[in-house]
Design a protein around this motif. Structure first.
Motif, PDB file in Angstrom:
ATOM      1  N   THR A 135       5.125   3.320  -1.449  1.00 34.75           N
ATOM      2  CA  THR A 135       5.167   1.744  -1.261  1.00 34.75           C
ATOM      3  C   THR A 135       5.564   0.963  -0.287  1.00 34.75           C
ATOM      4  O   THR A 135       6.503   0.895  -0.631  1.00 34.75           O
ATOM      5  CB  THR A 135       4.471   0.993  -2.560  1.00 34.75           C
ATOM      6  N   LEU A 185      -0.597   5.697   7.072  1.00 35.15           N
ATOM      7  CA  LEU A 185      -1.394   5.485   6.266  1.00 35.15           C
ATOM      8  C   LEU A 185      -3.044   5.569   6.392  1.00 35.15           C
ATOM      9  O   LEU A 185      -3.940   5.451   7.211  1.00 35.15           O
ATOM     10  CB  LEU A 185      -1.386   3.009   6.871  1.00 35.15           C
ATOM     11  N   ILE A 226      -6.589   5.214   1.984  1.00 42.63           N
ATOM     12  CA  ILE A 226      -6.461   3.717   0.926  1.00 42.63           C
ATOM     13  C   ILE A 226      -8.029   3.071   0.781  1.00 42.63           C
ATOM     14  O   ILE A 226      -9.027   2.860   1.590  1.00 42.63           O
ATOM     15  CB  ILE A 226      -5.761   2.889   2.192  1.00 42.63           C
ATOM     16  N   TYR A 251      -6.035  10.252  -1.953  1.00 40.37           N
ATOM     17  CA  TYR A 251      -6.394   9.565  -2.644  1.00 40.37           C
ATOM     18  C   TYR A 251      -6.130  10.110  -4.262  1.00 40.37           C
ATOM     19  O   TYR A 251      -5.841   9.409  -4.829  1.00 40.37           O
ATOM     20  CB  TYR A 251      -8.194   8.906  -2.150  1.00 40.37           C
ATOM     21  N   GLU A 296     -12.741   4.277   2.406  1.00 40.13           N
ATOM     22  CA  GLU A 296     -10.734   4.698   2.707  1.00 40.13           C
ATOM     23  C   GLU A 296     -10.521   4.538   3.555  1.00 40.13           C
ATOM     24  O   GLU A 296     -11.143   4.775   5.335  1.00 40.13           O
ATOM     25  CB  GLU A 296     -10.624   6.020   2.463  1.00 40.13           C
ATOM     26  N   ASP A 332      -7.739  -2.370  -2.535  1.00 41.79           N
ATOM     27  CA  ASP A 332      -6.035  -2.508  -1.610  1.00 41.79           C
ATOM     28  C   ASP A 332      -6.692  -3.344  -0.651  1.00 41.79           C
ATOM     29  O   ASP A 332      -4.839  -3.985  -0.204  1.00 41.79           O
ATOM     30  CB  ASP A 332      -5.518  -1.317  -1.618  1.00 41.79           C
ATOM     31  N   VAL A 367       0.674  -0.766  -0.208  1.00 41.72           N
ATOM     32  CA  VAL A 367      -0.481  -0.128   0.000  1.00 41.72           C
ATOM     33  C   VAL A 367       0.827   1.393  -0.463  1.00 41.72           C
ATOM     34  O   VAL A 367       2.511   0.570   0.410  1.00 41.72           O
ATOM     35  CB  VAL A 367      -0.956   0.101   1.766  1.00 41.72           C
TER      36      VAL A 367
END
Length: 295
Positions: free
Chosen positions: A74, A98, A101, A66, A141, A106, A60
């Motif tokens: 990553t 993080l 995502i 985004y 997300e 993902d 990730v």
């Protein structure tokens, strides 16, 4: 004015979808809905070990929005989790965070843990069959960070959307400022994105600032255009979803047509006015045929 004196965001027990949008959602102010996702995995059911076992192999992007167009940095999720758990830096990230995502794309192993979808984001006019996809339908997300992690700057969500931030584990501190304060933020800080916590109390003296701390099961409604930032003082796991409906349609249209000019823009605005009437009528009649369906 010190941070302790900022206004607390209103908290209420969970509401049904229709009741929320006919009252609090229509008022255009942030509100915390308590115990808003009774069917989701929450609290101590989430842990670093759980995430490591379920999805640690997934690769990730770290600390990247985004819509960020920079080259992604990553790492395997397990490596990021190790750094968050130990409090150690990861590359140039002193406090790895993080964020943003796409769970379905993902981290598909976690989809069942955040299902069924948050009721307040439906119906989501962004998923109308006639409209271009500016974000994936049903985007959820994922965010995780430890003490010291923070969203990097004051911001509002793209495309004039409303945001719903749901806390799954730990706590998340959020500061929110209404769009009516934009001019004041520019005057004081040069640009709203340069707003910082912990400055001279006199800087915030005449600003309308709200704050809240989300706990497991809480969902914060952030109306379109509201500036906000987040920071963590312990392990925090959360997800967010965005939506468009009649209450923020004009802001959405303004966002997606802002680069158009002349006749092209006028044609698009007429088109969006027609779509608004169709979607409003469809919602009133209880029809879902105008929306793209997604899992």
């Amino acid at each position: 004015m010190t941070q302790d004196q900022w206004q607390e965001v209103k908290r209420i027990p969970r509401l049904e979808q229709a009741a929320f949008w006919s009252t609090l959602g229509a008022e255009g102010h942030p509100v915390v809905l308590e115990q808003s996702v009774p069917g989701w995995r929450q609290g101590t059911d989430w842990s670093i070990n759980y995430l490591r076992e379920k999805a640690g192999h997934q690769v990730v992007s770290l600390d990247r929005g985004y819509f960020d167009e920079t080259v992604p940095e990553t790492y395997p999720l397990s490596q990021i989790l190790d750094a968050i758990e130990s409090g150690a830096p990861l590359a140039d990230h002193e406090h790895p965070y993080l964020r943003n995502i796409d769970v379905h794309r993902d981290l598909p192993e976690l989809v069942a843990d955040v299902s069924p979808r948050l009721v307040y984001v439906e119906p989501n006019w962004m998923t109308a069959r006639f409209l271009k996809r500016h974000v994936p339908d049903g985007l959820v997300e994922f965010f995780i960070g430890g003490a010291g992690s923070a969203f990097p700057k004051l911001h509002f969500d793209t495309h004039g959307t409303h945001a719903f931030i749901t806390q799954l584990h730990g706590t998340k501190h959020i500061v929110a400022i209404p769009p009516t304060e934009t001019a004041a933020l520019e005057r004081i800080f040069g640009h709203p994105e340069k707003f910082k916590l912990g400055g001279d109390a006199a800087l915030y003296e005449n600003l309308n600032i709200s704050k809240t701390t989300l706990r497991s099961g809480d969902t914060l409604f952030v109306p379109n255009g509201w500036w906000h930032l987040t920071y963590m003082t312990e392990l925090s796991i959360s997800v967010s979803s965005n939506c468009v409906n009649g209450s923020n349609w004009d802001a959405y249209v303004e966002s997606v047509t802002r680069h158009n000019r002349g006749l092209k823009k006028q044609i698009k605005l007429i088109y969006y006015r027609i779509i608004r009437r169709l979607l409003a009528a469809s919602d009133s009649a209880g029809f879902g045929l105008l929306y793209r369906h997604y899992e």
